[in-house]
Design a protein around this motif. Structure first.
Motif, PDB file in Angstrom:
ATOM      1  N   GLN A 223      55.281  26.737  23.695  1.00 45.56           N
ATOM      2  CA  GLN A 223      54.386  25.962  24.562  1.00 45.56           C
ATOM      3  C   GLN A 223      53.895  24.722  23.806  1.00 45.56           C
ATOM      4  O   GLN A 223      53.831  23.626  24.363  1.00 45.56           O
ATOM      5  CB  GLN A 223      53.211  26.848  24.995  1.00 45.56           C
ATOM      6  CG  GLN A 223      52.369  26.262  26.129  1.00 45.56           C
ATOM      7  CD  GLN A 223      53.213  26.030  27.372  1.00 45.56           C
ATOM      8  OE1 GLN A 223      53.854  26.946  27.879  1.00 45.56           O
ATOM      9  NE2 GLN A 223      53.239  24.786  27.856  1.00 45.56           N
ATOM     10  N   ASP A 224      53.595  24.910  22.547  1.00 48.05           N
ATOM     11  CA  ASP A 224      53.136  23.818  21.696  1.00 48.05           C
ATOM     12  C   ASP A 224      54.206  22.725  21.615  1.00 48.05           C
ATOM     13  O   ASP A 224      53.920  21.528  21.705  1.00 48.05           O
ATOM     14  CB  ASP A 224      52.845  24.393  20.303  1.00 48.05           C
ATOM     15  CG  ASP A 224      52.132  23.396  19.424  1.00 48.05           C
ATOM     16  OD1 ASP A 224      51.313  22.637  19.969  1.00 48.05           O
ATOM     17  OD2 ASP A 224      52.408  23.370  18.207  1.00 48.05           O
ATOM     18  N   PHE A 225      55.465  23.163  21.481  1.00 50.09           N
ATOM     19  CA  PHE A 225      56.575  22.207  21.432  1.00 50.09           C
ATOM     20  C   PHE A 225      56.637  21.413  22.733  1.00 50.09           C
ATOM     21  O   PHE A 225      56.738  20.185  22.717  1.00 50.09           O
ATOM     22  CB  PHE A 225      57.890  22.953  21.198  1.00 50.09           C
ATOM     23  CG  PHE A 225      59.102  22.107  21.452  1.00 50.09           C
ATOM     24  CD1 PHE A 225      59.505  21.165  20.516  1.00 50.09           C
ATOM     25  CD2 PHE A 225      59.827  22.239  22.624  1.00 50.09           C
ATOM     26  CE1 PHE A 225      60.606  20.362  20.757  1.00 50.09           C
ATOM     27  CE2 PHE A 225      60.926  21.450  22.866  1.00 50.09           C
ATOM     28  CZ  PHE A 225      61.326  20.508  21.926  1.00 50.09           C
ATOM     29  N   ILE A 226      56.554  22.111  23.872  1.00 46.29           N
ATOM     30  CA  ILE A 226      56.650  21.425  25.165  1.00 46.29           C
ATOM     31  C   ILE A 226      55.517  20.406  25.310  1.00 46.29           C
ATOM     32  O   ILE A 226      55.724  19.295  25.796  1.00 46.29           O
ATOM     33  CB  ILE A 226      56.629  22.455  26.320  1.00 46.29           C
ATOM     34  CG1 ILE A 226      57.890  23.324  26.243  1.00 46.29           C
ATOM     35  CG2 ILE A 226      56.540  21.758  27.672  1.00 46.29           C
ATOM     36  CD1 ILE A 226      57.948  24.425  27.269  1.00 46.29           C
ATOM     37  N   ASN A 227      54.322  20.794  24.835  1.00 43.03           N
ATOM     38  CA  ASN A 227      53.194  19.878  24.945  1.00 43.03           C
ATOM     39  C   ASN A 227      53.382  18.635  24.087  1.00 43.03           C
ATOM     40  O   ASN A 227      53.009  17.532  24.480  1.00 43.03           O
ATOM     41  CB  ASN A 227      51.897  20.565  24.533  1.00 43.03           C
ATOM     42  CG  ASN A 227      51.556  21.715  25.473  1.00 43.03           C
ATOM     43  OD1 ASN A 227      52.116  21.815  26.562  1.00 43.03           O
ATOM     44  ND2 ASN A 227      50.669  22.590  25.040  1.00 43.03           N
ATOM     45  N   ARG A 228      53.972  18.826  22.901  1.00 45.50           N
ATOM     46  CA  ARG A 228      54.110  17.669  22.007  1.00 45.50           C
ATOM     47  C   ARG A 228      55.292  16.779  22.360  1.00 45.50           C
ATOM     48  O   ARG A 228      55.249  15.585  22.128  1.00 45.50           O
ATOM     49  CB  ARG A 228      54.269  18.151  20.564  1.00 45.50           C
ATOM     50  CG  ARG A 228      52.939  18.520  19.996  1.00 45.50           C
ATOM     51  CD  ARG A 228      52.963  18.603  18.524  1.00 45.50           C
ATOM     52  NE  ARG A 228      51.911  19.530  18.138  1.00 45.50           N
ATOM     53  CZ  ARG A 228      51.626  19.841  16.896  1.00 45.50           C
ATOM     54  NH1 ARG A 228      52.321  19.315  15.919  1.00 45.50           N
ATOM     55  NH2 ARG A 228      50.665  20.690  16.622  1.00 45.50           N
ATOM     56  N   PHE A 229      56.356  17.384  22.842  1.00 49.88           N
ATOM     57  CA  PHE A 229      57.552  16.598  23.181  1.00 49.88           C
ATOM     58  C   PHE A 229      57.952  16.834  24.625  1.00 49.88           C
ATOM     59  O   PHE A 229      58.994  17.430  24.896  1.00 49.88           O
ATOM     60  CB  PHE A 229      58.728  16.962  22.256  1.00 49.88           C
ATOM     61  CG  PHE A 229      58.461  16.704  20.795  1.00 49.88           C
ATOM     62  CD1 PHE A 229      58.587  15.420  20.274  1.00 49.88           C
ATOM     63  CD2 PHE A 229      58.072  17.733  19.966  1.00 49.88           C
ATOM     64  CE1 PHE A 229      58.344  15.181  18.929  1.00 49.88           C
ATOM     65  CE2 PHE A 229      57.827  17.498  18.621  1.00 49.88           C
ATOM     66  CZ  PHE A 229      57.951  16.222  18.096  1.00 49.88           C
ATOM     67  N   PRO A 230      57.123  16.374  25.554  1.00 51.92           N
ATOM     68  CA  PRO A 230      57.431  16.670  26.963  1.00 51.92           C
ATOM     69  C   PRO A 230      58.718  16.005  27.434  1.00 51.92           C
ATOM     70  O   PRO A 230      59.297  16.428  28.427  1.00 51.92           O
ATOM     71  CB  PRO A 230      56.207  16.141  27.724  1.00 51.92           C
ATOM     72  CG  PRO A 230      55.484  15.246  26.781  1.00 51.92           C
ATOM     73  CD  PRO A 230      55.881  15.603  25.396  1.00 51.92           C
ATOM     74  N   GLN A 231      59.169  14.963  26.703  1.00 55.25           N
ATOM     75  CA  GLN A 231      60.388  14.260  27.124  1.00 55.25           C
ATOM     76  C   GLN A 231      61.641  14.815  26.458  1.00 55.25           C
ATOM     77  O   GLN A 231      62.731  14.329  26.695  1.00 55.25           O
ATOM     78  CB  GLN A 231      60.277  12.773  26.765  1.00 55.25           C
ATOM     79  CG  GLN A 231      59.035  12.084  27.279  1.00 55.25           C
ATOM     80  CD  GLN A 231      58.961  12.110  28.788  1.00 55.25           C
ATOM     81  OE1 GLN A 231      59.989  12.104  29.474  1.00 55.25           O
ATOM     82  NE2 GLN A 231      57.750  12.183  29.325  1.00 55.25           N
ATOM     83  N   SER A 232      61.479  15.800  25.611  1.00 56.01           N
ATOM     84  CA  SER A 232      62.605  16.266  24.799  1.00 56.01           C
ATOM     85  C   SER A 232      63.727  16.839  25.648  1.00 56.01           C
ATOM     86  O   SER A 232      63.502  17.359  26.741  1.00 56.01           O
ATOM     87  CB  SER A 232      62.111  17.339  23.841  1.00 56.01           C
ATOM     88  OG  SER A 232      63.205  18.010  23.272  1.00 56.01           O
TER      89      SER A 232
END
Lengths: 817, 253
Positions: free
Chosen positions: B119-128
């Motif tokens: 979830q933390d990853f999605i929040n930090r890199f929403p465009q990934s």
């Protein structure tokens, strides 16, 4: 020194009260000689073109990140220039030498590894005074905790020629001699015995040849603990104000020290009035009775706290509440008045609300499936919180054998809002499989090798999942055992058994399947030819249940077994001329047992009872040519008997560790048709340690009788095959020498009597062979129960004059009979 | 002296670095990781350090040491947050944690950790480009928590601890309101409550039958065309009957 500076000279004025956003135009690194500039900028998290606030978090984060690497001595970020909203930054560092290698000198190799773990020297880190000093302290502490109080450590630095900017540390250690204690002197000790105090000092002992297991060592920390132990001992004797007023440790002769302790004992105190406040659920009288402390008793806060909070060997006040949902209960004993030598105590209680269990959470089961654990838990949602159930659950979890009993943790997590509590169990898995690889002298067969594998947490369900094979699929709490025993061609036996303890998952009904096959060959050693053989193949299906009636100590076990004997020119006793052919033994067995003993290794109270009936089909009643009129050839084809076994054992505590054990055992074998003989199968043989094996063709029941030679008591006319009725009585007085679970030791003396008869008509329970003797048992978890007995048999055995008299017996394992 | 020990003893850092990369390319991750581990402290602050740390994490990942891999990917991300590999590292941390979670009926402490990390990853890199996969991973992880809670409740039911089962089904409803198992759980809750009422002492029967009715009404509101409808209706009707009997006995008295 750590910090950053934003005003370099006077050219740049930064307004700290008014942060402003800048764009980084350039970053310059100065002072780095060995480190790569670009990678330092990358680590700092700053980038040309980024917008940052000055002053702001970005700069301090950058400093922190660079510092955290542990490779620079000093970091400073300065602003060299600002142009409009563009800023030029400069990272200034000082580099320090870095640790490339370190060596320990003056200690053996094994200790070097221990030290490496203790000193925490990380290669690549900068070498500072603090790092060197910490390493030195860690080593000194390590050795002084082992009794090397005078240990000396010197650390020298050397430039590493292989690595630029690297430093090698040489740690020179001189442990010196271990410091021992010559004498411990007490002063001011009048009301208790000095000897008692010395005993209370667990690790600080005088040097004396009797202190074999606690050698004299002076260790600061242990000495401090032992001083506390002394004061605790005084407190427990009512000396509420006892203190150590002075103590000194001084040199004796360079190798040893003397210890001097001066105690102020103070007065001995007694309880006077104990009053209760804040109790609504139980009245004062009830609480006082549970507490069990009376006016005039010696004041002992430790014991009082035990009686209030947790008493492992009896009732306590907390359990009254804690077993009925009052999770938040607490009680504080307050000394309200101290007068002369009397103390008044007020118990201030808070009862709180009753809590109901909501969720049960199990953590740490990395191997064992949830359902195997949840079915054993005694705390279930909807119940009132109960401390007793919690403790019971802890025991049940430990009894599974899958988890380390020392690390089972229970955390009640209360939810104050809705008056519920979640209970969290934290477990750590431990290996539960056993491998047995042994070779031994197996009586008539000579050397016998054994390979046994027992998997106590097997999973049949996962057997098709190849990923679960580590080395076997595990986690469903099933038991799988394999055993091979062999002595070359002469004797081999293979057995396999599988147990599902909860067949169907609903009730603890244990289902067992076992298969076995044994081969015994008669070999002529001169020609190396096989002259004859016996093959026995068997299968048993069993279902064991815990009963609720008459009470829940009862279990019932039903099993069906089928055995096939294949004799090929195999001559053995009891069969007359029968040495070729096949025999079949089909039995149905029911065992009802009750077991209420309080400990498996050293029971003090409770009893064990068991009644077992084994029946074969009554072939002789079927009639016809096959069954009705057996010839010499077909006489043993269908094995026929009914067998009754009764065992009873009672334990009565006489004193704390002195226990009386009374046992009574009977066994009978009968026939369905009066005109027939009883076959040679399943008969009884008495005498000796009860361990030795007999022909597995006959399934003979070996029963020990101390004071007589092994297998010596059997009816003369049975020709070695054994009796059909036996009785045995034992009175044993046991004394527990050590009840430590790691090594339980007890000694015993016994009176024993028993006999073995060739027919039911001759059976007379009062005509017995008597004996008496003494013995000892040691139980260690890895070896099981080992024992030795000396017995004296009083009665002569006809035809075997040396069978009675003084006899030594060795036993392995716990014997039922 | 084998080739590998010779390389390990080679004092030249650059040669060891080249050798480690070669081992890595040849998929000998064990030897590569030994070399990387040895190189790391010596290379801190140099240009190669970043690459070494990233590869070191991958060595653990490829050796299926997922907990260690997760730790090193996180360390990499924390140290080189501006690196071009930072995004991949943070995703790989979550993915490693996902890989380290066992099946639902074992300890799920890692599952919660993995969900938080992803979830933390999605929040930090929403465009990934990894976001879609990451969301799928979270879905799977939640699924195994649901399954655990569901199976525990069903076990209480099977062991005939009906009160415990009702509470556990209730907890499931509260913890996983949008689960696909919810319909079945709500039905099973009616069943457990009915059995609890049926086997109760007389005093508690009325109250417990009332709860069966209450659960049933909520159930049909939510799932009017449920596959369990017929069975649920049966429990409802039996409860009605039970309540009538109680009323009749009360009026006799």
């Amino acid at each position: 020194q750590l910090g950053f500076q934003l005003n370099s000279g006077s050219s740049q004025d930064i307004d700290y009260g008014n942060p402003k956003e800048y764009k980084i135009a350039d970053i310059n690194v100065v002072g780095s000689q060995f480190n790569d500039k670009n990678s330092l900028i990358s680590i700092s998290g700053l980038k040309v073109g980024d917008k940052i606030r000055i002053p702001g978090d970005d700069i301090s984060m950058a400093v922190r990140k660079l510092w955290k690497l542990g490779i620079v001595g000093d970091v400073k970020i300065t602003v060299t220039k600002t142009e409009g909203n563009e800023v030029y930054l400069q990272i200034e560092l000082t580099e320090r030498p870095r640790l490339s290698r370190y060596f320990f000198n003056g200690v053996p190799k094994g200790q070097r590894e221990t030290l490496s773990e203790k000193v925490n020297l990380i290669r690549g880190r900068i070498v500072t005074d603090a790092l060197v000093k910490n390493a030195r302290n860690a080593i000194i502490n390590h050795y002084s905790s082992k009794g090397f109080k005078n240990c000396q450590v010197e650390i020298t630095q050397e430039k590493d020629s292989l690595l630029a900017n690297g430093v090698i540390l040489h740690v020179n250690i001189d442990k010196k001699k271990k410091v021992k204690i010559h004498e411990i002197q007490f002063e001011g000790v009048t009301q208790v015995k000095e000897k008692k105090l010395r005993k209370k000092m667990k690790k600080t002992k005088e040097k004396h040849f009797t202190h074999l297991f606690t050698p004299s060592k002076f260790i600061d920390e242990e000495y401090r603990n032992d001083k506390k132990n002394i004061i605790e001992y005084y407190r427990s004797m009512g000396f509420r104000n006892a203190t150590i007023v002075a103590d000194s440790v001084y040199d004796h002769n360079g190798k040893m020290v003397n210890v001097k302790i001066k105690v102020d004992e103070g007065k001995k105190f007694y309880y006077r009035n104990i009053t209760w406040t804040g109790n609504y659920k139980f009245n004062d009288e009830m609480l006082s009775r549970v507490l069990g402390v009376n006016r005039g008793d010696v004041y002992n806060p430790q014991e009082l706290s035990k009686r209030l909070n947790f008493n492992p060997s009896g009732a306590d006040v907390s359990s009254l509440y804690m077993d009925d949902g009052y999770l938040f209960f607490n009680v504080q004993p307050i000394e309200v008045l101290v007068e002369d030598d009397s103390i008044d105590i007020e118990m201030r209680m808070y009862e709180g609300e009753q809590a109901t269990i909501n969720k049960i959470i199990v953590n740490g089961n990395t191997k064992t499936s949830d359902h195997v654990i949840y079915r054993e838990l005694r705390t279930i949602p909807g119940q009132k919180f109960s401390r007793t159930n919690l403790i019971r659950t802890q025991r049940e979890l430990a009894a599974l054998g899958y988890f380390d009993p020392e690390t089972i943790e229970i955390n009640p997590v209360p939810n104050f809002a809705d008056g519920t509590v979640d209970i969290e169990y934290n477990v750590t898995e431990r290996p539960s499989d056993q491998i047995e690889l042994s070779g031994g002298w197996g009586g008539q067969f000579g050397f016998v090798g054994t390979l046994g594998l027992v998997f106590n947490n097997f999973s049949l369900r996962k057997i098709t999942d190849l990923k679960a094979w580590r080395p076997l699929p595990a986690g469903d709490g099933q038991r799988l055992s394999l055993r091979l025993q062999a002595n070359g061609r002469r004797f081999q036996t293979y057995s396999f058994s599988f147990t599902e303890p909860w067949l169907g998952g609903k009730r603890p009904n244990a289902f067992t399947v076992s298969l076995s096959r044994s081969i015994q060959r008669l070999i002529d050693y001169r020609t190396n030819r096989t002259n004859g053989s016996l093959k026995v193949t068997g299968i048993t299906l069993g279902l064991g249940r815990r009963l609720k009636w008459p009470d829940d100590f009862f279990t019932m076990n039903n099993s069906v077994s089928f055995l096939m004997y294949n004799l090929d020119n195999f001559r053995t006793t009891g069969f007359g001329g029968y040495d070729n052919g096949r025999s079949y033994n089909i039995t149905f067995n029911t065992t009802i047992a009750r077991n209420s003993i309080d400990s498996p290794t050293f029971p003090r109270r409770g009893s064990q009872l068991s009644l077992s009936v084994s029946l074969t089909p009554p072939y002789s009643k079927f009639g016809g040519k096959e069954f009705g009129e057996p010839t010499e050839e077909t006489k043993f084809k269908w094995v026929e008997y009914h067998k009754w076994m009764f065992d009873n054992s009672w334990f009565l505590p006489i004193l704390d560790k002195l226990v009386l054990n009374a046992r009574m055992h009977y066994g009978f074998i009968g026939k369905y048709t009066p005109s027939r003989e009883i076959g040679p199968f399943e008969r009884f043989i008495l005498g000796g340690d009860g361990l030795s094996q007999n022909s597995f063709l006959l399934g003979t029941e070996i029963v020990g009788l101390r004071g007589y030679e092994n297998n010596s008591i059997l009816p003369f006319e049975s020709n070695g095959t054994g009796g059909v009725a036996y009785g045995k009585y034992v009175l044993e007085l046991r004394y527990g020498v050590s009840l430590n679970p790691a090594a339980t030791i007890f000694v015993l003396s016994f009176l024993e009597a028993g006999n073995n008869w060739g027919s039911i008509d001759e059976f007379n329970p009062f005509v017995v062979k008597r004996s008496a003797g003494v013995g000892a048992r040691v139980f260690m978890p890895a070896f099981g129960m080992l024992g030795v007995d000396w017995g004296y048999g009083f009665d002569n055995i006809p035809g075997n004059p040396s069978a009675n008299g003084a006899q030594f017996h060795f036993t392995i394992g716990q014997q039922i009979r | 002296c084998s080739k590998f020990t010779r390389i390990m003893k080679n004092p030249d850092v650059d040669e060891r670095y080249e050798a480690a990369m070669e081992y890595y390319d040849n998929e000998d991750y064990y030897k590569a990781s030994l070399l990387f581990e040895d190189l790391l402290p010596n290379l801190v602050g140099s240009a190669k350090a970043e690459k070494v740390q990233f590869y070191y994490a991958y060595c653990h990942f490829n050796q299926k040491q997922y907990m260690l891999a997760a730790h090193y990917f996180k360390t990499f991300y924390d140290t080189y947050s501006r690196s071009e590999f930072a995004e991949e590292a943070l995703y790989m941390q979550g993915f490693s944690l996902y890989k380290s979670t066992p099946v639902f009926n074992l300890d799920q402490s890692n599952t919660n950790e993995a969900i938080t990390a992803i979830q933390d990853f999605i929040n930090r890199f929403p465009q990934s480009k990894y976001v879609e996969e990451a969301a799928e991973l979270i879905e799977k992880l939640r699924g195994s928590l649901e399954k655990k809670s569901y199976e525990i409740a069903k076990q209480y039911h099977k062991l005939e601890k009906y009160k415990a089962a009702v509470i556990a089904y209730g907890n499931f409803q509260r913890d996983f309101p949008d689960s696909h198992l919810r319909e079945e759980v709500e039905f099973l809750k009616i069943e457990a409550q009915y059995d609890l009422a049926r086997l109760s002492v007389y005093k508690l029967k009325e109250e417990r039958y009332q709860l069966v009715k209450e659960y049933y009404l909520k159930f049909i509101d939510r799932y009017p065309s449920s596959q369990y409808l017929k069975k649920a209706e049966n429990y409802f009707e039996s409860s009605e009957k039970g309540l009538k009997n109680i009323a009749a006995q009360a009026s006799v008295k």
